[in-house]
Design a protein around this motif. Structure first.
Motif, short mmCIF file in Angstrom:
data_model
loop_
_atom_site.label_atom_id
_atom_site.label_comp_id
_atom_site.label_asym_id
_atom_site.label_seq_id
_atom_site.Cartn_x
_atom_site.Cartn_y
_atom_site.Cartn_z
N SER A 4 55.67 73.61 83.33
CA SER A 4 56.05 74.34 82.30
C SER A 4 55.19 74.31 80.88
CB SER A 4 57.61 73.87 81.81
OG SER A 4 57.38 72.85 81.20
N PRO A 5 55.29 75.34 80.06
CA PRO A 5 54.62 75.00 78.93
C PRO A 5 54.75 73.54 78.26
CG PRO A 5 55.17 77.45 78.90
CD PRO A 5 55.99 76.30 80.00
N ALA A 6 56.14 73.16 77.98
CA ALA A 6 56.28 72.04 77.30
C ALA A 6 55.97 70.92 78.05
CB ALA A 6 57.90 71.76 77.50
N SER A 7 55.88 70.72 79.65
CA SER A 7 55.32 69.72 80.27
C SER A 7 53.53 69.58 80.19
CB SER A 7 55.85 70.09 81.68
OG SER A 7 55.12 68.82 82.56
N PHE A 12 49.40 66.58 74.62
CA PHE A 12 48.68 66.67 73.44
C PHE A 12 49.68 65.88 72.09
CE2 PHE A 12 47.03 70.11 75.91
CZ PHE A 12 45.74 69.88 75.62
N TYR A 13 50.66 65.73 72.67
CA TYR A 13 51.56 65.09 71.73
C TYR A 13 51.74 63.49 72.00
CZ TYR A 13 53.32 69.66 70.75
OH TYR A 13 53.16 70.78 70.43
N THR A 83 48.31 67.82 85.61
CA THR A 83 49.04 66.40 85.99
C THR A 83 50.17 66.30 85.21
OG1 THR A 83 47.07 65.55 86.92
CG2 THR A 83 48.81 64.08 86.54
N PRO A 84 51.43 66.02 85.36
CA PRO A 84 52.41 65.75 84.40
C PRO A 84 52.10 64.54 83.48
CG PRO A 84 53.45 66.13 86.56
CD PRO A 84 52.07 65.87 86.80
N THR A 85 52.58 64.39 82.62
CA THR A 85 51.95 63.29 81.61
C THR A 85 52.57 61.86 82.00
OG1 THR A 85 52.20 64.80 79.60
CG2 THR A 85 52.30 62.28 78.91
#
Ligand SMILES: [Zn+2]
Ligand SMILES: [Zn+2]
Length: 188
Positions: A4-7, A12-13, A83-85
């Motif tokens: 998803s965009p949030a994931s 970047f955060y 890749t998920p954070t």
């Protein structure tokens, strides 16, 4: 995997925040060794470029399951695929930070990890901009897009470096476009 965009943008955060915390910790714990801390940070940052090359060449293109995931990115380049954070964080902590802390101690290991995290973030940003941003001919991003387009469309056995091409030169997997006939050439 598709994110998803949030994931997708969590990198970047999370990584800048963690890098600041780790560097603050390193400077706080060892203020007199600030130069060694900075050197460890730079070594971590530069080390990422080598890890990026090795991961792309041998893991993303060869390892079962992961290579199928990477093939989806090759097929659908505009998708938010990555890749998920949490997963990249586990890999960085276990495979890189653990050995670094064991070898160099907590302070220098933390600074090395901070550099590595920002190197990874640079790669994520470079790969995203390569596939999503327009670039002025002759610019740095334009050259990165050209290099990566050859990997995607001509020969996926070369140009494994995404944010920088230095390791492709070292390991002779660099692919270039000849000026005379515009046909891509290089290592296969
Ligand atoms: Zn790509
Ligand atoms: Zn690839």
């Amino acid at each position: 995997m598709y994110l998803s965009p949030a994931s997708f943008f969590a990198d970047f955060y999370v990584y800048p925040a963690l890098a600041v915390i780790l560097m603050a910790f390193a400077f706080y714990r060892s203020p007199t060794h600030w130069l060694a801390v900075l050197v460890a940070f730079v070594i971590g940052f530069c080390s990422w470029t080598f890890i990026e090359y090795i991961m792309h060449r041998y893991v993303l293109h060869h390892l079962t399951y992961i290579k199928d995931q990477h093939a989806k990115h090759h097929d659908d380049q505009k998708a938010l695929f990555g890749t998920p954070t949490w997963l990249s964080l586990v890999v960085i902590l276990v495979l890189a930070s653990g050995p670094a802390v064991t070898y160099a101690g907590l302070v220098l290991g933390s600074a090395f990890t901070a550099g590595l995290m920002l190197g990874y973030l640079g790669y994520t940003l470079a790969h995203y901009s390569i596939h999503h941003w327009n670039a002025r001919p002759g610019s740095f991003l334009f050259r990165l897009k050209q290099r990566h387009a050859l990997h995607h469309h001509y020969n996926d056995l070369g140009n494994f470096g995404v944010s920088i091409g230095i390791w492709d030169y070292v390991f002779r997997t660099n692919i270039v476009v000849r000026r005379d006939d515009s046909h891509p050439a290089g290592a296969h």
